[in-house]
Motif scaffolding. Structure first.
Motif, PDB file in Angstrom:
ATOM      1  N   VAL A 117       0.842  -1.209   0.000  1.00 54.95           N
ATOM      2  CA  VAL A 117       0.000   0.000   0.000  1.00 54.95           C
ATOM      3  C   VAL A 117       0.873   1.253   0.000  1.00 54.95           C
ATOM      4  N   LEU A 118       1.913   1.255   0.827  1.00 55.74           N
ATOM      5  CA  LEU A 118       2.810   2.407   0.867  1.00 55.74           C
ATOM      6  C   LEU A 118       3.496   2.605  -0.485  1.00 55.74           C
ATOM      7  N   GLY A 119       3.888   1.510  -1.125  1.00 52.24           N
ATOM      8  CA  GLY A 119       4.502   1.609  -2.443  1.00 52.24           C
ATOM      9  C   GLY A 119       3.570   2.208  -3.478  1.00 52.24           C
ATOM     10  N   VAL A 120       2.290   1.852  -3.405  1.00 56.73           N
ATOM     11  CA  VAL A 120       1.307   2.397  -4.347  1.00 56.73           C
ATOM     12  C   VAL A 120       1.042   3.875  -4.062  1.00 56.73           C
ATOM     13  N   ILE A 165       1.578   4.265 -14.602  1.00 50.80           N
ATOM     14  CA  ILE A 165       0.131   4.396 -14.814  1.00 50.80           C
ATOM     15  C   ILE A 165      -0.455   5.523 -13.970  1.00 50.80           C
ATOM     16  N   SER A 166       0.415   6.321 -13.352  1.00 54.17           N
ATOM     17  CA  SER A 166      -0.049   7.454 -12.550  1.00 54.17           C
ATOM     18  C   SER A 166       0.015   8.731 -13.384  1.00 54.17           C
ATOM     19  N   PRO A 167      -1.111   9.410 -13.592  1.00 54.71           N
ATOM     20  CA  PRO A 167      -1.084  10.658 -14.358  1.00 54.71           C
ATOM     21  C   PRO A 167      -0.285  11.756 -13.669  1.00 54.71           C
ATOM     22  N   LEU A 190      -3.248   8.732 -21.012  1.00 53.58           N
ATOM     23  CA  LEU A 190      -4.397   8.241 -20.246  1.00 53.58           C
ATOM     24  C   LEU A 190      -5.091   7.090 -20.974  1.00 53.58           C
ATOM     25  N   GLN A 191      -5.236   7.213 -22.288  1.00 52.50           N
ATOM     26  CA  GLN A 191      -5.875   6.144 -23.067  1.00 52.50           C
ATOM     27  C   GLN A 191      -5.063   4.853 -23.027  1.00 52.50           C
ATOM     28  N   ALA A 192      -3.744   4.988 -22.890  1.00 52.64           N
ATOM     29  CA  ALA A 192      -2.875   3.812 -22.926  1.00 52.64           C
ATOM     30  C   ALA A 192      -2.820   3.078 -21.596  1.00 52.64           C
ATOM     31  N   ILE A 193      -3.308   3.680 -20.504  1.00 56.76           N
ATOM     32  CA  ILE A 193      -3.210   3.050 -19.181  1.00 56.76           C
ATOM     33  C   ILE A 193      -3.865   1.669 -19.150  1.00 56.76           C
ATOM     34  N   PRO A 194      -5.102   1.480 -19.675  1.00 52.13           N
ATOM     35  CA  PRO A 194      -5.687   0.131 -19.638  1.00 52.13           C
ATOM     36  C   PRO A 194      -4.917  -0.886 -20.478  1.00 52.13           C
ATOM     37  N   TYR A 195      -4.126  -0.390 -21.435  1.00 48.83           N
ATOM     38  CA  TYR A 195      -3.330  -1.292 -22.270  1.00 48.83           C
ATOM     39  C   TYR A 195      -1.965  -1.612 -21.652  1.00 48.83           C
ATOM     40  N   ASN A 196      -1.652  -0.981 -20.528  1.00 44.33           N
ATOM     41  CA  ASN A 196      -0.363  -1.245 -19.890  1.00 44.33           C
ATOM     42  C   ASN A 196      -0.497  -2.496 -19.023  1.00 44.33           C
ATOM     43  N   LEU A 197      -0.583  -3.621 -19.675  1.00 46.69           N
ATOM     44  CA  LEU A 197      -0.893  -4.876 -18.996  1.00 46.69           C
ATOM     45  C   LEU A 197       0.161  -5.253 -17.971  1.00 46.69           C
ATOM     46  N   TYR A 198       1.431  -4.983 -18.272  1.00 51.38           N
ATOM     47  CA  TYR A 198       2.479  -5.399 -17.339  1.00 51.38           C
ATOM     48  C   TYR A 198       2.344  -4.678 -16.004  1.00 51.38           C
ATOM     49  N   ALA A 199       2.122  -3.376 -16.040  1.00 49.75           N
ATOM     50  CA  ALA A 199       1.985  -2.618 -14.796  1.00 49.75           C
ATOM     51  C   ALA A 199       0.770  -3.083 -14.004  1.00 49.75           C
ATOM     52  N   LEU A 200      -0.356  -3.263 -14.673  1.00 52.04           N
ATOM     53  CA  LEU A 200      -1.587  -3.651 -13.983  1.00 52.04           C
ATOM     54  C   LEU A 200      -1.490  -5.059 -13.398  1.00 52.04           C
ATOM     55  N   TYR A 413      -4.849   0.938 -33.451  1.00 51.04           N
ATOM     56  CA  TYR A 413      -3.863   0.252 -32.613  1.00 51.04           C
ATOM     57  C   TYR A 413      -2.950   1.227 -31.887  1.00 51.04           C
ATOM     58  N   LEU A 414      -3.194   2.543 -32.009  1.00 52.48           N
ATOM     59  CA  LEU A 414      -2.270   3.532 -31.455  1.00 52.48           C
ATOM     60  C   LEU A 414      -2.148   3.408 -29.943  1.00 52.48           C
ATOM     61  N   ALA A 415      -3.266   3.477 -29.220  1.00 52.65           N
ATOM     62  CA  ALA A 415      -3.213   3.425 -27.757  1.00 52.65           C
ATOM     63  C   ALA A 415      -2.645   2.089 -27.282  1.00 52.65           C
ATOM     64  N   ALA A 416      -3.018   0.997 -27.969  1.00 52.59           N
ATOM     65  CA  ALA A 416      -2.526  -0.330 -27.579  1.00 52.59           C
ATOM     66  C   ALA A 416      -1.018  -0.432 -27.781  1.00 52.59           C
ATOM     67  N   THR A 417      -0.526   0.122 -28.890  1.00 53.50           N
ATOM     68  CA  THR A 417       0.902   0.049 -29.166  1.00 53.50           C
ATOM     69  C   THR A 417       1.697   0.917 -28.198  1.00 53.50           C
ATOM     70  N   VAL A 418       1.164   2.093 -27.872  1.00 51.80           N
ATOM     71  CA  VAL A 418       1.821   2.943 -26.874  1.00 51.80           C
ATOM     72  C   VAL A 418       1.850   2.232 -25.522  1.00 51.80           C
ATOM     73  N   GLY A 419       0.724   1.640 -25.130  1.00 54.26           N
ATOM     74  CA  GLY A 419       0.676   0.894 -23.865  1.00 54.26           C
ATOM     75  C   GLY A 419       1.657  -0.267 -23.854  1.00 54.26           C
TER      76      GLY A 419
END
Length: 510
Positions: A117-120, A165-167, A190-200, A413-419
């Motif tokens: 929690v502290l890390g987040v 993934i933090s704005p 912001l659009q790429a955040i849901p595509y950042n699978l590794y972070a999530l 595929y832009l947001a997905a590729t950026v993510g």
């Protein structure tokens, strides 16, 4: 380095980082391995330039000196933070906090959850995250015999993966600045955040590991060793080179300096970036020169500690200054590793053109757009692992993938590729032994650096493999939610398979 141009040396450009990584994993000795990597890179450069092997070796100290100069604020922050940790310990703050936490936190699960929690919550900057979380939670996780390798993993896995993934972070500013003027960089981030699978997936995995006793690979062995071993008693651990630890310290003696550090670091980053002068928004300001702001915050916290401890006679002025010196000394190994890692990264980026070589291979590969996110994820992971830098990786790849996705067909595929680019960059940075965040995580957890690398590599690679499958699905469904859900389901299925395998191994060993 200034005065040198990038030379195109082809596949030789990836030899120095690969050599350093392989040597580190074989010899278990990081200093010499990194030095060999730096020296080999500069020799390759000098031979390509026609100046000979000796000239390349002579350039090694020059490269190191330039990295120390260019990263002076980072080194200063490490030194001040080491001094702060030492004087807090001498004043009895760490001991008092450990005693309090052992009464409030009654289990290893609670200690691990508090760490996560502290890390987040510390999402402004990954460097700040790595060192602060280890400082605060190290005594607590030791109390409940959580392996320091696991603490280092929790720190590392809630540093860059949270920041990316933090704005409101220095990372968001850096990414948005690489998007070009043709698009709204921050909105695309912001659009790429849901595509950042590794972070999530990494963050989800951290919390799953916190609430369970599930471990596998080298981490399982490290945790079993920690459970059998007896951590040093608090009194012995708190001693700093023979100096007395005050028995009158309170929890406030740790909490207040840390709060000053957090608040003044954020304010310092905003001040350095021009936020208080007007004309610069807060998010842009904190990303302008974050290490300068962190240094200001660490200095303010040290001054606050001085004003808090001396009037109450927890320490004398001389002991306070001696503690500062001891704290700075404790950071010397981390500074050495960082200097070597920065030197290797700069040699690859600015002299051998490692990034340009890999990006050219990507651009000429003719990859279909439907598998572009998965392909870019692999390239970003390889490049980031080799160079030990996420920022350098997405700084190289984003200007390449943006034009590829500029067509009407590619826009889908832009947001997905950026993510995928950001995800691959973070994965490589997360598990590379020459990454600065990996080095700082092991430093913050007081864990052997190469043990941290070897224990977290299977965890990070499992998540990366699931991400690759997710990005293949992204090319089919053209939305983040089905691939994300499928990746999560696959992750828990893998956990079940691995758990059964580990049980069979233990039964066979009895």
């Amino acid at each position: 380095m200034e005065g040198f141009e990038i030379l195109q040396v082809g596949w030789l450009s990836i030899l120095p980082p690969v050599l350093a990584i392989v040597l580190a994993l074989i010899t278990k000795e990081v200093y010499s391995s990194l030095l060999v990597g730096v020296a080999s890179g500069l020799v390759i450069y000098s031979c390509a330039a026609g100046t000979g092997i000796l000239e390349g070796l002579f350039m090694v100290p020059q490269m190191m000196a330039e990295q120390i100069s260019g990263n002076g604020f980072m080194i200063l922050f490490l030194a001040l933070l080491g001094a702060l940790v030492a004087v807090i310990t001498m004043a009895g703050g760490s001991r008092a906090y450990g005693n309090w936490a052992s009464r409030k936190i009654r289990s290893a699960v609670g200690a691990k959850l508090c760490t996560a929690v502290l890390g987040v919550l510390i999402f402004i900057d990954d460097y700040f995250n790595c060192l602060t979380v280890g400082t605060v939670m190290g005594p607590v996780t030791d109390k409940f015999k959580v392996a320091r390798e696991k603490l280092a993993y929790f720190i590392d896995a809630t540093a860059a993966p949270v920041c990316i993934i933090s704005p409101i972070s220095s990372w968001a500013v850096a990414v948005a600045g690489q998007m070009g003027n043709e698009v709204d960089g921050f909105n695309l981030f912001l659009q790429a955040i849901p595509y950042n699978l590794y972070a999530l997936l990494t963050i989800l995995m951290v919390f799953f590991l916190c609430v369970t006793n599930f471990d596998f690979g080298p981490m399982r062995k490290a945790q079993q060793e920690a459970l059998k071993a007896a951590f040093e008693e608090t009194e012995a651990k708190d001693e700093i080179q023979g100096m007395r630890v005050s028995p009158n310290g309170r929890v406030l003696d740790l909490v207040l300096p840390i709060l000053v550090l957090i608040v003044c670091s954020v304010l310092g980053m905003a001040y350095v970036g021009g936020f208080f002068s007007g004309g610069v928004d807060f998010i842009t300001a904190i990303g302008e020169n974050p290490t300068f702001g962190l240094s200001l915050g660490a200095f303010a916290a040290l001054a606050a500690a001085l004003l808090l401890y001396l009037p109450r006679k927890l320490v004398t002025f001389r002991d306070f200054m001696d503690g500062c010196v001891s704290g700075v000394k404790s950071m010397v190994p981390a500074v050495m590793i960082l200097t070597f890692a920065w030197s290797l990264s700069s040699t690859c980026r600015y002299m051998l053109g490692t990034g340009e070589f890999v990006s050219t291979v990507v651009a000429e590969s003719g990859v279909p757009l439907s598998i572009l996110p998965a392909f870019v994820f692999l390239v970003a992971a390889f490049l980031s692992f080799s160079m030990g830098t996420a920022w350098g990786t997405f700084g190289i790849l984003l200007p390449i993938v943006m034009p590829i996705c500029a067509s009407a067909e590619g826009a889908a595929y832009l947001a997905a590729t950026v993510g995928a680019t950001l995800a691959g960059s973070v994965y490589g940075d997360h598990c590379s032994p020459i990454s600065d965040t990996t080095i700082l995580s092991s430093t913050g957890a007081r864990c052997n650096h190469l043990r941290h690398v070897s224990t977290q590599l299977p965890y990070a690679t499992l998540v990366a493999a699931l991400c690759f499958v997710g990005y293949l699905l992204t090319g089919i469904f053209k939305n983040p939610w089905i691939p994300l859900l499928a990746s999560i389901v696959l992750m828990f299925a893998c956990f079940g398979i691995i758990h059964r395998r580990e049980l069979r191994k233990e039964q066979a060993a009895r």
